[in-house]
Write an enzyme that holds these catalytic residues in place. Sequence first.
Site, PDB file in Angstrom:
ATOM      1  N   GLY A  71       0.834  -1.197   0.000  1.00 49.48           N
ATOM      2  CA  GLY A  71       0.000   0.000   0.000  1.00 49.48           C
ATOM      3  C   GLY A  71       0.873   1.252   0.000  1.00 49.48           C
ATOM      4  CB  THR A  72       4.119   1.928   1.657  1.00 46.46           C
ATOM      5  OG1 THR A  72       3.634   1.692   2.975  1.00 46.46           O
ATOM      6  CG2 THR A  72       5.165   3.010   1.671  1.00 46.46           C
ATOM      7  CG  ASN A 152      -3.734   4.758   9.733  1.00 48.30           C
ATOM      8  OD1 ASN A 152      -4.054   5.729   9.043  1.00 48.30           O
ATOM      9  ND2 ASN A 152      -2.628   4.728  10.443  1.00 48.30           N
ATOM     10  CD  GLN A 180      -6.221   0.460   8.000  1.00 53.42           C
ATOM     11  OE1 GLN A 180      -7.108  -0.349   8.258  1.00 53.42           O
ATOM     12  NE2 GLN A 180      -4.956   0.239   8.317  1.00 53.42           N
ATOM     13  CG  HIS A 202      -0.615  -6.217   5.197  1.00 59.70           C
ATOM     14  ND1 HIS A 202      -0.344  -5.918   6.512  1.00 59.70           N
ATOM     15  CD2 HIS A 202      -0.294  -5.116   4.495  1.00 59.70           C
ATOM     16  CE1 HIS A 202       0.150  -4.685   6.585  1.00 59.70           C
ATOM     17  NE2 HIS A 202       0.182  -4.181   5.372  1.00 59.70           N
ATOM     18  CB  THR A 238       9.510 -10.396 -11.844  1.00 51.94           C
ATOM     19  OG1 THR A 238      10.560 -10.279 -12.810  1.00 51.94           O
ATOM     20  CG2 THR A 238       8.741 -11.688 -12.057  1.00 51.94           C
ATOM     21  CB  CYS A 326       4.787   3.137  10.604  1.00 47.65           C
ATOM     22  SG  CYS A 326       3.466   2.476   9.630  1.00 47.65           S
TER      23      CYS A 326
END
Length: 383
Positions: A71-72, A152, A180, A202, A238, A326
């Site tokens: 997501g980052t 979040n 989120q 995730h 890839t 984080c």
Amino acid sequence: MRRIYLDHNATTPVHPDALKAMLPFLEANYGNPSSIHFLGREARAALDDARERLAKLLGAKPGEIVFTGSGTEADNQAVFGAVRAMKGKGRHVITSAVEHHAVLHSCEHLREHEGVEVTMLPVDGDGIVSPDAVRSAIRDDTALVSVMWANNETGALQPVREIGAICRDRGVLFHTDAVQAFGKVPVKVSDVPVDLLSVSGHKVYGPKGVGALWIRPRTKIEPLLHGGSHENDRRAGTENVAGIAGFVRAAEITTARTGSEDARLRALTERLWQGSSGRIERIRRNGPADQRVANTLNVSFAGCKSDALLMSLDLEGICVSSGSACAVGSLKPSPVLLAMGLGTEMANAAVRFSLGAATTEADVDAVLGVMPGIVARLRSFAA
Ligand code: PLP
């Protein structure tokens, strides 16, 4: 010892069907989707299939999806990609004080290293951005507005529909970080005037290290990664075929149960809040009671420190968080809660409970059973 996991906004367990969807691509079907031979073609077919299915979930077309490594990365790609593609014409970005670091730090980098001006919109006491503030902040040189769909830390839902409409009216690109929101509320790009939208595997019971950016057709965007011509020349590298297969299967399962989970999780978070406020004095609910994703409850316990609360709950086998994962370890008060007007003491006393698919009433009652004692003990130390 019992294990009660109430940290689903940090990450979710991989759904067994998502794991099952991944395994073939880690075992027999290990081909590179860019290879010409049959193993490559099998991997390519799986990738195309996953892209089509994710597009369907988002109300989009397959060619509009770029799979990313998180997501980052999707947020970074949106912010840097949109601004850089304007080649110096857009020198201004608008975002909010409650964004995830993936957006905030990208904007700050643009300001510090690429001469871009950043307007950081304030939020109200519930952590909500005002669409009028967006309207007033837009300038002729505004390249991008980036406001998240759901927060979040508090679960607050932003008025993305109204903000998107304003951006569309003014001809400004609108990015929303839906990491989120996806799986918790309906997220369809066909319903909301948005140009760029980030999601992550995730947070929806898929694997870590995979995400996606949806890009509206004809949106100019500079790639972040350079190399091969993967992802339609928009993201070299890839593709993580197994991760993508798991992400998309998980997203299907999670979005299919959004409606029923919303009611169930809302009742559980309310039970947790009512039970806590009934048993413990001097606590504060952070964020909106209604305009939120159902699974998230953020509470400050006056006279306690978040890290002490976290550790005490940890000893009881209960996993919660003090804010965004984080930021943990930094012992700094949450910028999100400070932006909502909390003082340092209350911001440093916050706990985020984020419930999930496996959370039961018994889990909530177990938390309610230990919480008053923990708070009383920590307050007695502080007194
Ligand atoms: N945006 C929001 C709102 C998040 O909550 C997170 C994860 O915590 C991210 C972005 C980053 O996603 P990822 O962990 O996949 O990099």
